[in-house]
Scaffold this motif. Structure first.
Motif, PDB file in Angstrom:
ATOM      1  N   MET A   1      41.697  49.803  43.532  1.00 28.60           N
ATOM      2  CA  MET A   1      41.922  50.968  42.665  1.00 28.60           C
ATOM      3  C   MET A   1      41.841  52.267  43.455  1.00 28.60           C
ATOM      4  N   ASP A   2      40.920  52.356  44.386  1.00 25.79           N
ATOM      5  CA  ASP A   2      40.796  53.551  45.219  1.00 25.79           C
ATOM      6  C   ASP A   2      42.061  53.795  46.036  1.00 25.79           C
ATOM      7  N   GLU A   3      42.667  52.715  46.489  1.00 22.81           N
ATOM      8  CA  GLU A   3      43.831  52.818  47.379  1.00 22.81           C
ATOM      9  C   GLU A   3      45.144  52.958  46.618  1.00 22.81           C
ATOM     10  N   ASN A   4      45.137  52.708  45.320  1.00 23.98           N
ATOM     11  CA  ASN A   4      46.374  52.733  44.521  1.00 23.98           C
ATOM     12  C   ASN A   4      46.130  53.576  43.278  1.00 23.98           C
ATOM     13  N   ARG A   5      46.316  54.874  43.424  1.00 23.14           N
ATOM     14  CA  ARG A   5      45.933  55.811  42.376  1.00 23.14           C
ATOM     15  C   ARG A   5      46.794  55.709  41.119  1.00 23.14           C
ATOM     16  N   GLN A   6      47.973  55.112  41.215  1.00 22.78           N
ATOM     17  CA  GLN A   6      48.830  54.979  40.042  1.00 22.78           C
ATOM     18  C   GLN A   6      48.497  53.741  39.217  1.00 22.78           C
ATOM     19  N   VAL A   7      47.596  52.918  39.741  1.00 23.38           N
ATOM     20  CA  VAL A   7      47.147  51.739  38.992  1.00 23.38           C
ATOM     21  C   VAL A   7      46.030  52.162  38.052  1.00 23.38           C
ATOM     22  N   ALA A   8      46.226  51.933  36.763  1.00 19.48           N
ATOM     23  CA  ALA A   8      45.236  52.332  35.758  1.00 19.48           C
ATOM     24  C   ALA A   8      44.267  51.214  35.420  1.00 19.48           C
ATOM     25  N   ALA A   9      44.668  49.960  35.645  1.00 21.29           N
ATOM     26  CA  ALA A   9      43.801  48.824  35.312  1.00 21.29           C
ATOM     27  C   ALA A   9      44.211  47.621  36.145  1.00 21.29           C
ATOM     28  N   CYS A  10      43.251  46.768  36.436  1.00 22.28           N
ATOM     29  CA  CYS A  10      43.580  45.504  37.091  1.00 22.28           C
ATOM     30  C   CYS A  10      42.536  44.457  36.762  1.00 22.28           C
ATOM     31  N   GLN A  11      42.880  43.230  37.061  1.00 20.32           N
ATOM     32  CA  GLN A  11      41.999  42.098  36.782  1.00 20.32           C
ATOM     33  C   GLN A  11      41.904  41.218  38.023  1.00 20.32           C
ATOM     34  N   PRO A  12      40.835  40.415  38.111  1.00 17.11           N
ATOM     35  CA  PRO A  12      40.761  39.407  39.166  1.00 17.11           C
ATOM     36  C   PRO A  12      41.496  38.140  38.754  1.00 17.11           C
ATOM     37  N   LYS A  13      41.435  37.143  39.602  1.00 13.98           N
ATOM     38  CA  LYS A  13      41.898  35.811  39.224  1.00 13.98           C
ATOM     39  C   LYS A  13      40.795  35.151  38.400  1.00 13.98           C
ATOM     40  N   ILE A  14      41.196  34.529  37.281  1.00 14.08           N
ATOM     41  CA  ILE A  14      40.238  33.929  36.353  1.00 14.08           C
ATOM     42  C   ILE A  14      40.364  32.411  36.422  1.00 14.08           C
ATOM     43  N   ARG A  15      39.287  31.764  36.852  1.00 12.38           N
ATOM     44  CA  ARG A  15      39.231  30.309  36.847  1.00 12.38           C
ATOM     45  C   ARG A  15      38.273  29.823  35.760  1.00 12.38           C
ATOM     46  N   SER A  16      38.361  28.528  35.465  1.00 15.19           N
ATOM     47  CA  SER A  16      37.542  27.934  34.417  1.00 15.19           C
ATOM     48  C   SER A  16      36.170  27.526  34.963  1.00 15.19           C
ATOM     49  N   VAL A  17      35.126  27.821  34.216  1.00  9.05           N
ATOM     50  CA  VAL A  17      33.783  27.377  34.583  1.00  9.05           C
ATOM     51  C   VAL A  17      33.692  25.850  34.537  1.00  9.05           C
ATOM     52  N   SER A  18      34.294  25.244  33.537  1.00 10.69           N
ATOM     53  CA  SER A  18      34.140  23.800  33.329  1.00 10.69           C
ATOM     54  C   SER A  18      34.973  22.969  34.291  1.00 10.69           C
ATOM     55  N   ASN A  19      36.083  23.515  34.765  1.00 14.07           N
ATOM     56  CA  ASN A  19      36.926  22.821  35.743  1.00 14.07           C
ATOM     57  C   ASN A  19      37.347  23.858  36.778  1.00 14.07           C
ATOM     58  N   ARG A  20      36.592  23.982  37.828  1.00 16.80           N
ATOM     59  CA  ARG A  20      36.617  25.165  38.667  1.00 16.80           C
ATOM     60  C   ARG A  20      37.858  25.295  39.535  1.00 16.80           C
ATOM     61  N   GLN A  21      38.697  24.273  39.577  1.00 25.18           N
ATOM     62  CA  GLN A  21      39.958  24.373  40.299  1.00 25.18           C
ATOM     63  C   GLN A  21      41.114  24.775  39.401  1.00 25.18           C
ATOM     64  N   MET A  22      40.839  24.875  38.112  1.00 25.73           N
ATOM     65  CA  MET A  22      41.884  25.205  37.151  1.00 25.73           C
ATOM     66  C   MET A  22      41.806  26.683  36.772  1.00 25.73           C
ATOM     67  N   PHE A  23      42.959  27.267  36.472  1.00 19.39           N
ATOM     68  CA  PHE A  23      42.960  28.601  35.894  1.00 19.39           C
ATOM     69  C   PHE A  23      42.298  28.551  34.512  1.00 19.39           C
ATOM     70  N   GLU A  24      41.869  29.717  34.043  1.00 17.93           N
ATOM     71  CA  GLU A  24      41.283  29.799  32.704  1.00 17.93           C
ATOM     72  C   GLU A  24      42.293  30.440  31.760  1.00 17.93           C
ATOM     73  N   TYR A  25      42.292  29.993  30.535  1.00 16.61           N
ATOM     74  CA  TYR A  25      43.297  30.370  29.542  1.00 16.61           C
ATOM     75  C   TYR A  25      43.451  31.884  29.415  1.00 16.61           C
ATOM     76  N   ALA A  26      42.335  32.588  29.319  1.00 17.55           N
ATOM     77  CA  ALA A  26      42.359  34.021  28.989  1.00 17.55           C
ATOM     78  C   ALA A  26      42.548  34.880  30.237  1.00 17.55           C
ATOM     79  N   GLY A  27      43.749  34.872  30.775  1.00 23.85           N
ATOM     80  CA  GLY A  27      44.040  35.792  31.873  1.00 23.85           C
ATOM     81  C   GLY A  27      44.620  35.158  33.107  1.00 23.85           C
ATOM     82  N   ALA A  28      44.094  33.978  33.489  1.00 23.80           N
ATOM     83  CA  ALA A  28      44.569  33.256  34.671  1.00 23.80           C
ATOM     84  C   ALA A  28      44.786  34.212  35.852  1.00 23.80           C
TER      85      ALA A  28
END
Length: 339
Positions: A103-130
């Motif tokens: 965010m510091d380096e990209n001032r035109q970016v207003a929001a961002c997210q990380p990669k979301i993985r599942s707690v129960s199956n840690r190699q899988m993406f998680e439904y809410a966001g992936a």
């Protein structure tokens, strides 16, 4: 003013807080950690005071839901960056600094997210966001790593930083300045689709929304409402229609709403006939009825949004119908949609 405030919204979530706040405290150097409590009736706040006294508490007078709960809480926070974090998220070393640096380096970016993985199956993406969210022409959301109920294994296939249409409310960093500029989350939504609506308004203003997969967190998901809960079905349909009404340009709105009328009732009768699910059938019917009752409450919002929009053709809103691609063309992965 603080640089970064991590704000965890809580409602009767003692067990999740107790389990996952230690990872936040351990891996969020330099950030101030808040728990905003939506008038819980359990002993969440007593537990925090006893076990995690360094966590600041914001006590709300009633349950305002996810959307307005955050609005009320963030009014009491003075920071350059707000981080909206679910109580059922396990964070990892470097998760926050990676997002802040981006965010510091990209001032035109207003929001961002990380990669979301599942707690129960840690190699899988998680439904809410992936690995970053998008929508199709008719408002159906999907992600890199998740189309409808098909969730992919994370093999590094979506590890590039990209502009997306929406960042998940389960873990999102946003600038306080832009949050306040567009009016924050729409509190009338209560919960569900509010982060997509928020990001859409940001993008119409000319800001960027991104996914930074070099930051990784793990999400339990479904911590408050179970997936088959008719209340969740109701909020998803009502709020999604409202989001479309608020943000779609005039030349798209009539067509999209007509198609959605047909598709929503197909979905409702499919649940009733094939799934024998009267609760969700009734929830969709009620959602559409209530949407028509209140949609004109959003006329001023719609007028302001469209008049102030810099470009209605925002990146990340695809022109196809996802239902057709998924069920008829059997495209079950995000990478297949691009072909």
């Amino acid at each position: 003013m603080d640089k970064t405030a991590v704000v965890i919204l809580n409602w009767n979530g003692r067990s999740m807080l107790e389990k996952y706040i230690p990872t936040v405290l351990e891996n969020s150097d330099g950030a101030v950690i808040y728990v905003a409590d939506n008038a819980s009736t359990d002993d969440s706040l007593d537990m925090l005071s006893e076990k995690f006294p360094q966590v600041r508490q914001i006590v709300l007078d009633k349950n305002y839901g996810f959307a307005d709960g955050y609005n009320k809480a963030l009014q009491q926070v003075d920071a350059e960056y707000f981080v909206l974090l679910n109580s059922d998220v396990e964070v990892t070393p470097g998760w926050l600094q990676t997002l802040v640096d981006f965010m510091d380096e990209n001032r035109q970016v207003a929001a961002c997210q990380p990669k979301i993985r599942s707690v129960s199956n840690r190699q899988m993406f998680e439904y809410a966001g992936a690995s970053g969210g998008f929508i199709d022409r008719y408002g159906y959301p999907f992600c890199r790593g998740r189309l409808f109920d098909t969730i992919e294994e994370d093999k590094g296939q979506y590890d590039d930083v990209v502009d997306v249409f929406w960042a998940t409310g389960a873990c999102m960093i946003t600038r306080a300045q832009t949050y306040n500029e567009v009016g924050g989350l729409d509190g009338r939504f209560f919960a569900h689709s509010e982060e997509i609506d928020y990001c859409w308004r940001l993008k119409l203003k000319g800001y960027r929304v991104c996914c930074v997969p070099q930051s990784v967190v793990y999400h339990v998901g479904g911590g408050t409402l179970q997936k088959s809960n008719p209340r969740k079905t109701y909020l998803n349909f009502r709020n999604n229609l409202t989001m479309l009404y608020k943000n779609l340009p005039d030349h798209e709105l009539k067509h999209v709403m007509f198609v959605r009328w047909f598709l929503d009732y197909v979905a409702a009768f499919e649940m009733l006939i094939l799934g024998r699910n009267f609760g969700d059938f009734r929830a969709i019917y009620k959602a559409r009825k209530d949407f028509h009752k209140w949609k004109h409450d959003f006329d001023k919002d719609r007028s302001y949004i469209l008049q102030s929009a810099k470009d209605n053709n925002v990146q990340g809103k695809y022109s196809f119908l996802l239902l057709l691609r998924y069920y008829m063309k059997r495209q079950k992965k995000y990478s297949q949609l691009l072909k």
